[in-house]
Design a protein around this motif. Structure first.
Motif, PDB file in Angstrom:
ATOM      1  N   PRO A   3       0.804  -1.226   0.000  1.00  0.00           N
ATOM      2  CA  PRO A   3       0.000   0.000   0.000  1.00  0.00           C
ATOM      3  C   PRO A   3       0.841   1.282   0.000  1.00  0.00           C
ATOM      4  N   GLU A   4       2.058   1.212   0.583  1.00  0.00           N
ATOM      5  CA  GLU A   4       2.934   2.380   0.580  1.00  0.00           C
ATOM      6  C   GLU A   4       3.800   2.356  -0.672  1.00  0.00           C
ATOM      7  N   TYR A  15       2.883   1.154  -6.123  1.00  0.00           N
ATOM      8  CA  TYR A  15       2.107   0.807  -4.932  1.00  0.00           C
ATOM      9  C   TYR A  15       0.959  -0.109  -5.334  1.00  0.00           C
ATOM     10  N   ASP A  17      -2.682  -0.976  -5.929  1.00  0.00           N
ATOM     11  CA  ASP A  17      -3.874  -0.200  -6.258  1.00  0.00           C
ATOM     12  C   ASP A  17      -4.897  -1.127  -6.893  1.00  0.00           C
ATOM     13  N   ASP A  18      -5.868  -1.569  -6.089  1.00  0.00           N
ATOM     14  CA  ASP A  18      -6.855  -2.504  -6.619  1.00  0.00           C
ATOM     15  C   ASP A  18      -7.814  -1.850  -7.603  1.00  0.00           C
ATOM     16  N   THR A  55       0.066   8.146   2.344  1.00  0.00           N
ATOM     17  CA  THR A  55      -0.038   6.940   3.162  1.00  0.00           C
ATOM     18  C   THR A  55       0.065   7.328   4.632  1.00  0.00           C
ATOM     19  N   TRP A  74      -7.820   4.727   5.909  1.00  0.00           N
ATOM     20  CA  TRP A  74      -6.717   4.173   5.122  1.00  0.00           C
ATOM     21  C   TRP A  74      -6.166   2.908   5.791  1.00  0.00           C
ATOM     22  N   CYS A  75      -5.995   2.944   7.096  1.00  0.00           N
ATOM     23  CA  CYS A  75      -5.450   1.786   7.813  1.00  0.00           C
ATOM     24  C   CYS A  75      -6.420   0.611   7.822  1.00  0.00           C
ATOM     25  N   GLN A  77      -8.672  -0.001   5.394  1.00  0.00           N
ATOM     26  CA  GLN A  77      -8.723  -0.510   4.028  1.00  0.00           C
ATOM     27  C   GLN A  77      -7.455  -1.254   3.624  1.00  0.00           C
ATOM     28  N   ASN A  78      -6.303  -0.801   4.085  1.00  0.00           N
ATOM     29  CA  ASN A  78      -5.048  -1.381   3.620  1.00  0.00           C
ATOM     30  C   ASN A  78      -4.468  -2.450   4.534  1.00  0.00           C
ATOM     31  N   TYR A  79      -4.742  -2.373   5.824  1.00  0.00           N
ATOM     32  CA  TYR A  79      -4.152  -3.324   6.753  1.00  0.00           C
ATOM     33  C   TYR A  79      -5.147  -3.960   7.721  1.00  0.00           C
TER      34      TYR A  79
END
Length: 128
Positions: A3-4, A15, A17-18, A55, A74-75, A77-79
């Motif tokens: 993600p980063e 990065y 990017d879905d 990020t 963001w956190c 969605q990504n982690y």
């Protein structure tokens, strides 16, 4: 890709990017398949490519009390890291956090590894 943004695509920034998998990818798909690594790797931050996305650090310091709502989103969605400050207990998408809190109160496991389990390192993992 992560993600980063990182220099991991043939030495260039890219990065995860879905949105590259969307029927109509953003920006016409420019930058997707970065360096031929994956359809969800996107070049960014150089040449004709869009700027790299903002990020956030998802380490939970002080239970993320200083996180903004965009940082929290963001956190998540990504982690999958959820900040209790921005959660709604009635939202089913956030239920694992509330399950975690109930469990944490019972057994004392935290999201970060800590020596709290009979002198051994352990952490809460909702995938178990």
């Amino acid at each position: 890709c992560a993600p980063e943004p990182a220099d991991s695509c043939s030495g260039q920034q890219c990065y995860f990017d879905d949105s590259c998998l969307d029927t109509t990818p953003r920006n016409g798909g420019l930058g997707c398949w970065a360096a031929g690594i994956s359809p969800v790797c996107r070049f960014c931050g150089f040449g004709i490519y869009e700027p790299c996305p903002r990020t956030y650090d998802c380490e939970m310091v002080d239970w993320c009390g200083s996180w903004s709502s965009s940082h929290s989103l963001w956190c998540i969605q990504n982690y999958g890291v959820r900040c209790k400050k921005h959660l709604n207990p009635l939202d089913p998408r956030q239920q694992s956090y509330w399950d975690y809190m109930m469990y944490y109160q019972k057994v004392g496991c935290a999201p970060e590894p800590a020596t709290t389990c009979a002198g051994l390192k352990c952490y809460f993992d909702d995938s178990c």
